[in-house]
Each structure stands twice: as C-alpha cells, then as structure tokens.
Design an enzyme around this catalytic site. Structure first.
Site, mmCIF file in Angstrom:
data_model
loop_
_atom_site.group_PDB
_atom_site.id
_atom_site.type_symbol
_atom_site.label_atom_id
_atom_site.label_comp_id
_atom_site.label_asym_id
_atom_site.label_seq_id
_atom_site.Cartn_x
_atom_site.Cartn_y
_atom_site.Cartn_z
ATOM 1 N N TYR A 1 -26.014 -27.347 0.504
ATOM 2 C CA TYR A 1 -26.948 -27.036 -0.766
ATOM 3 C C TYR A 1 -26.264 -27.443 -1.920
ATOM 4 O O TYR A 1 -25.022 -27.254 -2.253
ATOM 5 C CB TYR A 1 -26.830 -25.196 -0.961
ATOM 6 C CG TYR A 1 -27.782 -24.489 0.339
ATOM 7 C CD1 TYR A 1 -29.036 -24.826 0.549
ATOM 8 C CD2 TYR A 1 -27.034 -23.829 1.443
ATOM 9 C CE1 TYR A 1 -29.869 -24.238 1.434
ATOM 10 C CE2 TYR A 1 -27.811 -23.301 2.210
ATOM 11 C CZ TYR A 1 -28.986 -23.310 2.230
ATOM 12 O OH TYR A 1 -29.931 -23.076 3.326
ATOM 13 N N LYS B 1 -8.615 2.828 9.792
ATOM 14 C CA LYS B 1 -10.003 3.201 9.127
ATOM 15 C C LYS B 1 -10.284 1.629 8.927
ATOM 16 O O LYS B 1 -9.630 0.712 9.474
ATOM 17 C CB LYS B 1 -9.629 3.605 7.832
ATOM 18 C CG LYS B 1 -8.555 3.084 7.069
ATOM 19 C CD LYS B 1 -8.408 3.750 5.594
ATOM 20 C CE LYS B 1 -7.519 2.872 4.593
ATOM 21 N NZ LYS B 1 -7.509 3.567 3.387
#
Length: 814
Positions: A709, A483
C-alpha cells in the site's frame, strides 16, 4: 529390573530404617507427580537448588509408595515405610546406575558435543535397529539425573546401548562416564552452547573428552584443536571434508533437498545419498556413517539405510484438536521408555478428564512380547487412560489387556474408519513408531488454522520458574501471573504446567480469566486482581479470590457475602504505597479496620501492594519508601484485626533487586516468560515463545517497481520479495514495516519492506536461498521481543500480549 531392597542397600551404602528389607522394587522414580508410582517403586528424594523431594514423601506414602532413598526421614512418616538413608540422594542414584550398568557386557555408544547429540542417537537407533536390540536415552535424557534413569532401563535382552551425555559446566562429565561406561565414543562438535559454564573453549573441550577416557575408539570430525587436548592413548576414527589425513574423507555435493556424499575410505570410493542439504544434518549423518563403517557394514546396506534418514522431532507438542480436544503429538517414536515419559507429560497437560491413547506396535523393548504388553498395560492403567486405540498387527493381539480398546491392523485402516469414531472433550496422546506415519492421524484430528503459529517452549517456562525460585527463601510462597492469556503465551496450558510445579497461587486480571481456568479444572487458588463489582457473584460461584482495593468494592463484596451466608471467604487487601493506581491509601486504613473487625463472612488471605519502580535502581529510595510504608500499613492491619495473612509486594524485578522484601510470597510475572530488564539476568533466562510463519509466495520485481500500500517501498534494483501470511491483525505493529524491522529466514535477516498489511507483510529475500513454504521466524531467539520493543519505543509486554488469538499456540516439551 527386579531387585530387593536388601540388594540395593550395600550398592548405595545406605542405612536401612524400615519394616521390610526384602521388599521388591521394579520401578525407579524421582517424580512424585507420576501416576506410575506404586508399591514396588523406589523413590529417590532428590535435593536440588530449587526442589526438595523430601517434601513429597508423605504424599507418596499415602498413594501406596513404600520405598524411599532419602537424605533424612521426614518426621511425619517415620516408622511407616522403608527408608534407605544416604548422605546424598543424587549421588546414590548415580552410584546405583553405575553398578547396574556394570552387570551388562555389550557395546555402548556414548555421544556428547554441543549440538546434534539427540539426532545422532535417534538416527543410529534407526540405522542399527534391524540388527540389534537397542537401549537408548529416551528423548534428551542426558543430564546428571537423566543419564542414570536412562541406564536403569537396560534389561537382559538388550545387546547395544546408545546414550547421550550433556554437561553445562566442569566436574560433571566424569560422573556420566562412570554411569554410561561407553565402549565407542562419538563427539558431535564443540559449539557455543553452555559457554557460560566454562572459562574458555579449552576447558570445555577437556571436560567433554572425559566421556571417552576408556572407549575402544572415538569417532570425530578431525580437528587439530580438539586433538591437542586428546589423550594420545585414545584411538580415533576420524572423518573430514578438508583434511586428507582423516581416516574417511568426504565430499558433499548438495542439491535443494538432498546431498550426495562421496566417501573415500581405505582406498575405496563410494557414494551415499541423504535426504538433507543443511550442513548440520550432513555432519550428523557423517557421524552415523562412521559408526556403520566401524561396525563393518557393507556399502550397499549403508547406502540403503542412510537414504531413508528422516527429520527427528525431538519435541512433544500440544495442539488444539477438533471438537474441543487437545492433541499431544509424539508421532515419531514408539518404545517403552518414551511411552512412560509421554504418559507423564499427558498427565501434566491434560485439559479434560477423559484421556485417549492412540498407540502403535512398540519396538526394541528388550522384553518378550507377552511381558512387554503386560507392562504397557500396567502403565496405561496406572495413568487412568479411558480409551486405547491400538494400531499394528502385534499390539492388536493384546486387545484384552487395554481399557476400552479398539484395534486396527494399520494406520490406513484406522483413517478409513476415523469418521465413525467420536473424539470430543478429551485429551489424546498420539504415539507411534515412525513407519506407522501417525503424523497423518495428527493432521486429521488437528484443528485447522492458518500457517502462522506461536510455539511455546514448556521446558523454558520450567527453567525460568526454577531460576526465580532459586532466589527465594525456602519458606517464601510463589504466585505466578497468568493474566492476559499468560502474557500472550497461552492460558490453560501454562496454568496446567504451573499446577504440575505446585506453585502456590495464580494471578489473573479479571474474573472471566479465572473462570476459564477453573472450568479447565485448574485447582490452584486463583487471585483476581481487578474484579469488577458486577462479577462478584460469578467469582464466588467459581471459588475465585478477589483483590479488594477500595471501600466501595469492599462494601459491595461484603453485601453479597452476607446474602450468600459465606463463611471466611478469602479476599486479598491491596494497599496503595505509591503506585497510585489501585489500593487503600493510608487515610483509609482506620475505616477499613472498622468495617472488617469481627466480620466472619470474609477472611483476609493476603495483604499486598505493588512496586512502581522496582526495575529502575535510579529510584531505589522511592522503592524502599514503598516497602517501608507497606510494612507500616500491613502491620497496622494485622495488629488491629489480630490476623497473620500472607504479605507480598515484590514483582519479577523486585524478586531480583529487593530480596530483603520477600515477605511471605512474591509475584512472578514477565520473568517466567523469559524477559528481564537486566542484561545479565536476561542471559540466564530461556526464550519461551517463538512466532513462526512460512513464505506464501515469492516474486521478483524490477528497479522502480513498488511493494504494498502507498508504494512506500520502491526497488532500486532487481529484488526478490517474499510474502508472509502475518500482519497487524495478528499483532505485528505497522511501525515494524518500511525497513525498520526484519524476519529471519534460513538464519539470515530479511528486512520488512513496504507497509505491514492486515494479514500479510513482505520482506526482501534477494540474498537468501529459500522457496515458497520455507519457515520464517518473526520473533524468538532472534529478533527477541525485547529488541523489537526497543526498536518500536515500547515494552516487551506490549509485543507479547498483542499476538492475536487467531494465531495458533503450539506447546512443546523437548
């Protein structure tokens, strides 16, 4: 090789039970899945800690195989084929190879050591092939089984052998020495690999030196520790960059991309240039140089050939190609033995029914040209290749032997016309000798993505699978969870490998995951753990098996099953024994029984539950209570409905911590992908995924300047900064920035500085000698996903499953 069964019986001291002892054998096999198995195959049913080849004898007989070496004759094939019964089929294979090797009298180079064996072997093959017809180990076939298979590839035309021998513990090398019987030895080095198999370094050295017990000479880097364990009767030919008493003294003068080796040998001095600057390559090159000197090559030839050494690609890589194609990249070698291995790998990884082979001229087969390409044709046909693109002047002359064949005289000619050839919805094996430069074909056909990749080691997945299988009772079935894109490691490719290993079930979370696998022709039964009611119709259409965990879900599924007039459609009943997430609780069991009694639309294929704390032995009483409740409720269901379904409750950590609760099946999850919460167990698993990128740009900033940033990193001194093209959109947590995390460049830690951006992150490389384009490791062996998870206060699952789909997955096998 062409032998009769009658010839082989006395060699391996077998008892013959069969119908034809003069049957001819020309192919040895240990892999029941290979399409190359045929009536003339002799199949050795090997028994190991995780597999028993006897299980596949009946299937092979149905496919036409008639000759088997076995420890016992399976009851369902007695009297139907030829059986050579022995005490130990592995030892029989080794004995057969030992006797076969003794029939040939030519120089054989035996190579062992902790690292570099395969590279030395491939470089020696390149350096010596103009003058010898060489048989060598294909890829890294250096094990107790790989070595005999390699030696059995010798034929009458070969006049030099190069075989590598690898061991992981004591009492292994003597077997390999008897099989290889080397006349010339090369000891690459003694490092830390497989240290866990030995009490100390001395025991490891003594074991490795057993390979050289009968060599005429041993080539090695002069080392007092190794010499202390060496039999004084063994002649050595040594080199060193430190010890002037070595036979050959070397000084290395390195530059960014190459190294000048200044050689002193027998009072002569000369220089050699090699196109590498790293220490490992220099050492590997020196071992090759020593072989050339021992074979008395002149300095000019040595200088010319060693200048042309090249990086050795030791992996078969699976890549996404253009137009829904899958590429298998084996573009650096072309010999008959490795072709057969590559074709087997193609079959284990093919995503599409249509299979194309792009193949160059084949060298060093030891066979006359006509016979070689007849055998190449046979293996291509047996592997059901739909189209062959043959490149090279020699192979082009045998066009008629290959199915649907196009021929080209050169790679350049093929690339000039590639736009006129259709490649779509197919698996393409690209295999060519190095000087054909098939990497250009790979680059043309490969799907273009950015330079960050997640490399998935299929060997490691196989190793981890076998590790957990070794913990199971022989009758215990195995479901493997794929999965969430196989926990971030890739969907179809992992499922295909698991199909190749013949696991019993695959598990996915949602129907669309299972549908994708079924559309990719995965034939294993697939259980859907969290099926939504709206997906039931599609689930039935694709023969997926739902986990049913509520009365509402059961009622909805039975309604559709009745409408579609299903008969015994498999479903899986989930019981809640304490996780309190999904599942029928004890109070619902009577109603569940009432609904299912006498219902013929569905069949309960399995009953399962999920352990909440199997990884934490502080809650052992809670886990034992869950197991006890599961036993009670599942038994109640089975007795009331008169059924015998598969029962399963154990997950990965449960397999290790609660072996008494294996029931009929276990579910293997994150352990397959190389992660355990137990430190001792972790050491026995292999790393599966390595997230890699490159340096996009390097800049130098001054003290007081900032990066990224928010100016969250301020340089305190002159600092070199590298920008890496991977960010939080690729799955890197922003919490990994600002000095918390690091990447690895040239085996050194480079701290992440400033904020992680959407598509980039920046690292400090002030103390690292690197350049733009240098490889960067984000995670893998170091740092591990477990380490990153711990630093970020999360779990490895989150780190692995966060890697974006835009990051290209590259699958490879060593």
């Amino acid at each position: 090789m062409t032998l009769s069964i009658r010839n082989i019986i006395p060699i391996i001291k077998a008892t013959f039970v069969g119908i034809n002892d003069i049957a001819i054998v020309d192919h040895i096999s240990i892999d029941s899945r290979s399409l190359q198995n045929s009536e003339s195959t002799l199949f050795f049913a090997l028994v190991g800690p995780n597999n028993d080849g006897h299980k596949f004898v009946a299937d092979l007989f149905e496919k036409g195989v008639m000759n088997f070496v076995v420890n016992y004759i399976p009851s369902n094939v007695q009297g139907k084929a030829n059986f050579l019964v022995v005490e130990n089929s592995v030892q029989a294979l080794q004995t057969f190879a030992t006797t076969y090797r003794s029939d040939f009298n030519f120089p054989v180079i035996g190579i062992t050591g902790s690292n570099g064996k395969t590279i030395i072997k491939e470089w020696l093959n390149f350096l010596l092939s103009p003058d010898y017809n060489i048989i060598r180990s294909p890829k890294s076939y250096n094990s107790q089984v790989g070595v005999p298979l390699s030696v059995l590839g010798i034929n009458e035309k070969h006049n030099l052998g190069i075989f590598e021998a690898g061991i992981s513990t004591i009492n292994e090398m003597a077997n390999l020495q008897r099989i290889i019987q080397p006349t010339l030895g090369v000891l690459s080095n003694i490092g830390s690999a497989h240290n866990e198999g030995f009490h100390d370094v001395g025991e490891k050295i003594k074991e490795k030196l057993k390979l050289f017990s009968s060599v005429e000479v041993l080539i090695m880097n002069k080392n007092r520790t190794i010499e202390a364990f060496l039999n004084p009767k063994i002649n050595t030919f040594t080199w060193s960059s430190e010890d002037g008493k070595a036979d050959v003294f070397v000084r290395a003068k390195e530059s960014p991309d190459k190294t000048e080796l200044q050689i002193t040998f027998q009072k002569l001095c000369f220089k050699i240039m090699i196109p590498f600057a790293d220490q490992a390559s220099i050492e590997n090159a020196m071992h090759c140089l020593m072989v050339l000197l021992y074979f008395k090559y002149d300095h000019e030839t040595i200088q010319h050939r060693m200048a042309m050494l090249y990086p050795v690609e030791m992996r078969l890589k699976v890549k996404n190609g253009v137009n829904n194609t899958t590429l298998i990249d084996d573009s650096y070698s072309s010999d008959f033995q490795s072709l057969k291995i590559a074709l087997d790998f193609l079959e284990s990884q093919k995503q599409y029914k249509k299979k194309t082979l792009i193949l160059s001229d084949i060298f060093q087969s030891g066979l006359v040209t006509e016979e070689l390409y007849s055998q190449v044709s046979q293996v291509i046909v047996s592997n059901k290749i739909n189209r062959v693109i043959a490149i090279g002047k020699t192979i082009s002359g045998f066009k008629s032997k290959f199915p649907n064949c196009l021929t080209f005289q050169s790679t350049a000619q093929f690339l000039d016309t590639i736009d006129k050839i259709t490649f779509e919805n197919e698996t393409i094996l690209i295999k060519g000798a190095r000087h054909f430069h098939f990497e250009e074909i790979v680059a043309t056909l490969e799907e273009k993505t950015h330079e960050t990749v997640l490399e998935i080691n299929l060997n490691a997945i196989s190793h981890n699978l076998n590790f957990y299988k070794s913990k199971l009772q022989p009758e215990t079935k195995l479901m493997v969870m794929v999965k969430a894109f196989s926990y971030g490691n890739g969907g179809f490719e992992v499922a295909k490998l698991l199909s190749h290993h013949k696991v019993d079930y695959l598990g996915v979370a949602f129907a669309d995951e299972g549908i994708s696998l079924k559309n990719a022709e995965i034939e294993l039964p697939i259980m859907v753990l969290n099926p939504e009611n709206t997906s039931f119709a599609a689930l039935i259409q694709h023969q997926l098996e739902p986990e049913i965990y509520s009365l509402k879900g059961l009622t909805a599924f039975l309604k559709i099953a009745e409408q579609k007039k299903l008969k015994n459609f498999p479903i899986h009943i989930k019981l809640d024994t304490g996780m309190h997430r999904l599942g029928f609780e004890e109070e619902h069991i009577d109603e569940l029984i009432a609904i299912l009694k006498n219902n013929t639309n569905v069949q309960i294929k399995s009953i399962l539950s999920h352990l909440a704390t199997s990884d934490d032995m502080a809650f052992v009483d809670f886990t034992l209570a869950q197991i006890k409740l599961f036993e009670k409720l599942s038994s109640q269901l089975m007795n009331a409905l008169q059924i015998k379904p598969i029962r399963h409750i154990l997950n990965t950590s449960g397999i290790s911590n609660f072996p008494q609760a294996q029931y009929d099946m276990v579910r293997l999850g994150i352990g397959l992908y190389g992660v355990s919460n137990d430190d001792d167990e972790q050491k026995l698993l292999e790393n599966v995924g390595t997230l890699k990128s490159i340096i996009s740009q390097i800049r130098t900033i001054k003290a007081g300047e900032s990066v990224g940033y928010g100016r969250r990193f301020m340089a305190e001194k002159t600092t070199k900064i590298a920008t890496i093209p991977i960010g939080y959109a690729d799955g890197i947590s922003r919490h990994w920035g600002n000095g918390v995390g690091y990447v690895v460049i040239k085996n050194k830690k480079a701290p992440v500085v400033g904020s992680v951006c959407m598509d980039m992150l920046m690292v400090d490389i002030t103390d690292i000698d690197c350049k733009e384009g240098t490889d960067v490791i984000i995670f893998g062996e170091n740092p591990t996903v477990s380490f990153i998870a711990k630093q970020l206060g999360t779990i490895p699952y989150e780190i692995m499953t966060s890697i974006s789909q835009r990051v290209k997955r590259v699958f490879y096998r060593e």
